[in-house]
Design an enzyme around this catalytic site. Structure first.
Site, PDB file in Angstrom:
ATOM      1  N   THR A 122       0.849  -1.196   0.000  1.00 38.81           N
ATOM      2  CA  THR A 122       0.000   0.000   0.000  1.00 38.81           C
ATOM      3  C   THR A 122       0.882   1.242   0.000  1.00 38.81           C
ATOM      4  O   THR A 122       1.817   1.341   0.799  1.00 38.81           O
ATOM      5  CB  THR A 122      -0.907  -0.001   1.251  1.00 38.81           C
ATOM      6  N   ARG A 155      -7.792  -9.372   4.865  1.00 37.37           N
ATOM      7  CA  ARG A 155      -7.887  -9.037   6.290  1.00 37.37           C
ATOM      8  C   ARG A 155      -7.068 -10.061   7.053  1.00 37.37           C
ATOM      9  O   ARG A 155      -7.239 -11.261   6.839  1.00 37.37           O
ATOM     10  CB  ARG A 155      -9.346  -9.140   6.766  1.00 37.37           C
ATOM     11  N   ASN A 214      -9.442   1.686   3.093  1.00 38.30           N
ATOM     12  CA  ASN A 214      -9.124   1.696   4.527  1.00 38.30           C
ATOM     13  C   ASN A 214      -9.589   2.983   5.202  1.00 38.30           C
ATOM     14  O   ASN A 214      -9.998   2.966   6.360  1.00 38.30           O
ATOM     15  CB  ASN A 214      -7.619   1.477   4.741  1.00 38.30           C
ATOM     16  N   CYS A 266      -2.236  -1.538   9.314  1.00 30.67           N
ATOM     17  CA  CYS A 266      -2.802  -0.941   8.093  1.00 30.67           C
ATOM     18  C   CYS A 266      -3.670   0.289   8.351  1.00 30.67           C
ATOM     19  O   CYS A 266      -3.299   1.393   7.947  1.00 30.67           O
ATOM     20  CB  CYS A 266      -3.605  -1.988   7.325  1.00 30.67           C
ATOM     21  N   LYS A 269      -2.044   3.702   9.805  1.00 29.36           N
ATOM     22  CA  LYS A 269      -1.021   4.348   8.961  1.00 29.36           C
ATOM     23  C   LYS A 269      -1.565   4.659   7.562  1.00 29.36           C
ATOM     24  O   LYS A 269      -1.146   5.634   6.934  1.00 29.36           O
ATOM     25  CB  LYS A 269       0.272   3.533   8.913  1.00 29.36           C
TER      26      LYS A 269
HETATM   27  P1  NAD Z   1       5.240  -7.122   7.192  1.00 32.69           P
HETATM   28  O1  NAD Z   1       6.078  -6.182   7.969  1.00 32.69           O
HETATM   29  O2  NAD Z   1       4.580  -8.286   7.877  1.00 32.69           O
HETATM   30  O3  NAD Z   1       6.111  -7.739   5.993  1.00 32.69           O
HETATM   31  C1  NAD Z   1       7.000  -7.015   5.221  1.00 32.69           C
HETATM   32  C2  NAD Z   1       8.128  -7.971   4.821  1.00 32.69           C
HETATM   33  O4  NAD Z   1       8.966  -7.321   3.873  1.00 32.69           O
HETATM   34  C3  NAD Z   1       9.025  -8.385   5.982  1.00 32.69           C
HETATM   35  O5  NAD Z   1       9.097  -9.795   6.043  1.00 32.69           O
HETATM   36  C4  NAD Z   1      10.383  -7.764   5.653  1.00 32.69           C
HETATM   37  O6  NAD Z   1      11.470  -8.546   6.111  1.00 32.69           O
HETATM   38  C5  NAD Z   1      10.308  -7.714   4.140  1.00 32.69           C
HETATM   39  N1  NAD Z   1      11.192  -6.728   3.528  1.00 32.69           N
HETATM   40  C6  NAD Z   1      11.411  -5.450   3.892  1.00 32.69           C
HETATM   41  N2  NAD Z   1      12.255  -4.859   3.043  1.00 32.69           N
HETATM   42  C7  NAD Z   1      12.598  -5.791   2.116  1.00 32.69           C
HETATM   43  C8  NAD Z   1      13.408  -5.784   0.973  1.00 32.69           C
HETATM   44  N3  NAD Z   1      14.050  -4.684   0.582  1.00 32.69           N
HETATM   45  N4  NAD Z   1      13.507  -6.929   0.262  1.00 32.69           N
HETATM   46  C9  NAD Z   1      12.850  -8.051   0.629  1.00 32.69           C
HETATM   47  N5  NAD Z   1      12.047  -8.105   1.706  1.00 32.69           N
HETATM   48  C10 NAD Z   1      11.930  -6.990   2.434  1.00 32.69           C
HETATM   49  O7  NAD Z   1       4.153  -6.231   6.449  1.00 32.69           O
HETATM   50  P2  NAD Z   1       2.718  -6.700   5.863  1.00 32.69           P
HETATM   51  O8  NAD Z   1       1.681  -6.567   6.899  1.00 32.69           O
HETATM   52  O9  NAD Z   1       2.885  -7.965   5.137  1.00 32.69           O
HETATM   53  O10 NAD Z   1       2.458  -5.509   4.829  1.00 32.69           O
HETATM   54  C11 NAD Z   1       3.156  -5.414   3.622  1.00 32.69           C
HETATM   55  C12 NAD Z   1       2.453  -4.418   2.730  1.00 32.69           C
HETATM   56  O11 NAD Z   1       1.151  -4.907   2.443  1.00 32.69           O
HETATM   57  C13 NAD Z   1       2.246  -3.041   3.357  1.00 32.69           C
HETATM   58  O12 NAD Z   1       2.306  -2.073   2.356  1.00 32.69           O
HETATM   59  C14 NAD Z   1       0.825  -3.131   3.901  1.00 32.69           C
HETATM   60  O13 NAD Z   1       0.245  -1.864   4.043  1.00 32.69           O
HETATM   61  C15 NAD Z   1       0.170  -3.942   2.814  1.00 32.69           C
HETATM   62  N6  NAD Z   1      -1.021  -4.687   3.243  1.00 32.69           N
HETATM   63  C16 NAD Z   1      -0.987  -5.413   4.398  1.00 32.69           C
HETATM   64  C17 NAD Z   1      -2.124  -6.106   4.783  1.00 32.69           C
HETATM   65  C18 NAD Z   1      -2.165  -6.838   6.099  1.00 32.69           C
HETATM   66  O14 NAD Z   1      -3.267  -7.196   6.531  1.00 32.69           O
HETATM   67  N7  NAD Z   1      -1.034  -7.081   6.753  1.00 32.69           N
HETATM   68  C19 NAD Z   1      -3.276  -6.083   3.974  1.00 32.69           C
HETATM   69  C20 NAD Z   1      -3.238  -5.378   2.779  1.00 32.69           C
HETATM   70  C21 NAD Z   1      -2.104  -4.674   2.421  1.00 32.69           C
END
Ligand code: NAD
Length: 439
Positions: A122, A155, A214, A266, A269
């Site tokens: 996002t 979700r 969101n 989410c 932020k």
């Molecule tokens: P998270 O922190 O659980 O996972 C992010 C991952 O990216 C981590 O494992 C980290 O080690 C890895 N990472 C960071 N920099 C990196 C790089 N340069 N190369 C490779 N790996 C790298 O975060 P998340 O909750 O999975 O969210 C990820 C994205 O998805 C965000 O933008 C979030 O807003 C979006 N999102 C999350 C959800 C949710 O429910 N968690 C839902 C929809 C969208």
């Protein structure tokens, strides 16, 4: 199809496992080597219903594997999903896009064939052109690397179900009917054939889709919590009010749960990131409602602290408070911006001794807040407490017998910040109860 998923956290690990379940050959890539080892052993590094089963199934079937190498990822496939984190920047409301730009910059040098990079993270609107610029500048294949935007709506706690059977699919492209569109339509073939509404649009609309969704959900929660404030002053019952409003199909009851408000990685932020970006592009006036939604949400946390001081007196030094809940919501171990932990931290800072119980999130909470005490058993956690706070609505907590619990404490007082405990039962068992949003 062969594909990679770069960034294997809550979103990426789930996406990788689900793409394997849909029949693809998937390589997940993450810089966190411990996470890669755990995932390769067929386990999720976090708690998410059904995900362990899928990871075990497909690491065993050979359709799914994980690496920490960008070179291997670039070589493996010509479709790369990116799901790295985009958290809130410290000290501002803006997104921190450094992980995204880092991922793109490290992936690019290995892209010597035409490739599609589909971003799921996002982001603020206007990010896609920067990603494309970076890829075109650093990839040997240059502008034969196409960028697609594929926002994720899953979700947590329903992540596998939402990924396999999403309620809509959004695909954003710079050029109509591009190669990237054909590639993504093929990747999501089974989901599209199942009749999932599929919206093909431009980059900007696809980028806005997630932030706008969101922001709407956050506003809906804050709306009913604003009503809760009015209910507390007027003697009305916000739970019944929510039921009444929810029967109007234009409003709907889902997501409109009065209580301690939203948290997690989410909603908070994304709301702030959306407002900050709107300010930057001179659309700040349009999002005043979102600033207020954020303020209402913060006030819920303050309100619980006020109620705790009303119950125990203004000086909390020497008081023992048990908190049920550390996760930002039930059925997850995610504690990012957890309302429960925010309240616990404030009460601790005011001098109270806090003991927290949570079915899944204690390890994460302990790492972030070593100054607080923890007890796995929610009944044992109440021993000698002056006050119990119900801050995350795990069904587990609602099933505990208040009579049995009352024998563990000399001071049977409870504040139900989620409105899911059976007040009559608790009162009959001798508890003094207070529910947020009700007098
Ligand atoms: P998270 O922190 O659980 O996972 C992010 C991952 O990216 C981590 O494992 C980290 O080690 C890895 N990472 C960071 N920099 C990196 C790089 N340069 N190369 C490779 N790996 C790298 O975060 P998340 O909750 O999975 O969210 C990820 C994205 O998805 C965000 O933008 C979030 O807003 C979006 N999102 C999350 C959800 C949710 O429910 N968690 C839902 C929809 C969208």
């Amino acid at each position: 199809m062969k594909m990679t998923v770069i960034g294997c956290g809550y979103l990426g690990a789930t996406h990788a496992a689900c793409m394997a379940e849909l029949g693809h050959e998937v390589l997940g890539m993450d810089l966190d080597i411990d996470k890669v080892h755990t995932l390769n052993s067929g386990k999720a590094p976090f708690f998410e219903r059904d995900l362990d089963d899928l990871l075990a199934k497909h690491t065993a079937s050979g359709r799914l594997r994980f690496t920490a190498s960008y070179g291997e990822a670039a070589e493996f496939a010509d479709l790369h999903f990116i799901g790295v984190g985009t958290p809130q920047q410290t000290g501002t409301g803006a997104y921190d896009l450094s992980y995204l730009f880092d991922a793109v910059t490290k992936l690019a040098p290995g892209l010597s064939r035409p490739a599609v990079v589909a971003v799921k993270s996002t982001v603020p609107v206007g990010t896609a052109p920067h990603v494309a610029e970076l890829l075109h500048a650093h990839a040997p294949a240059g502008d034969l690397v196409e960028v697609a935007w594929n926002p994720e709506f899953l979700r947590e706690s329903f992540a596998v179900e939402d990924t396999l059977r999403p309620d809509r699919l959004v695909l954003g492209f710079h050029i109509e009917h591009s190669w990237a569109e054909r590639v993504l339509r093929q990747a999501f073939g089974k989901i599209i054939e199942a009749g999932t509404p599929t919206i093909v649009t431009d980059w900007a609309t696809a980028e806005l889709a997630k932030g706008a969704a969101n922001s709407f959900l956050a506003t809906k929660i804050s709306f009913i919590n604003a009503m809760a404030e009015v209910c507390e002053k007027s003697g009305a019952n916000v739970a019944e009010l929510a039921d009444i409003l929810g029967h109007d199909i234009r409003i709907g009851r889902r997501g409109m749960r009065p209580g301690l408000g939203f948290g997690g990685g989410c909603l908070p932020k994304d709301l702030r990131g959306f407002v900050t970006r709107a300010d930057e592009i001179d659309a700040g006036e349009a999002v005043g409602i979102l600033r207020e939604a954020d303020a209402v949400n913060t006030r819920r946390r303050d309100r619980v602290v006020t109620l705790a001081r009303e119950a125990l007196g203004p000086d909390l030094r020497g008081k023992r408070i048990t908190v049920w809940g550390a996760a930002f919501k039930p059925e997850t171990d995610d504690i990012r911006d957890s309302p429960a932990l925010a309240v616990a931290q404030t009460l601790h800072d005011l001098g109270a001794t806090i003991t927290i119980s949570d079915p899944q999130a204690l390890d994460n909470a302990r790492k972030l807040h070593p100054e607080l005490d923890y007890a796995q058993d929610p009944i044992a956690a109440v021993k000698d407490a002056d006050l119990l706070l119900h801050l995350t609505e795990w069904p587990h907590f609602s099933h505990i017998d208040p009579k049995r619990l009352a024998t563990r404490t000399h001071s049977p007082k409870v504040i139900d910040a989620r409105g899911t405990l059976n007040t009559d039962q608790w009162r009959d068992a001798g508890w003094i109860t207070r529910t947020l949003g009700r007098v």
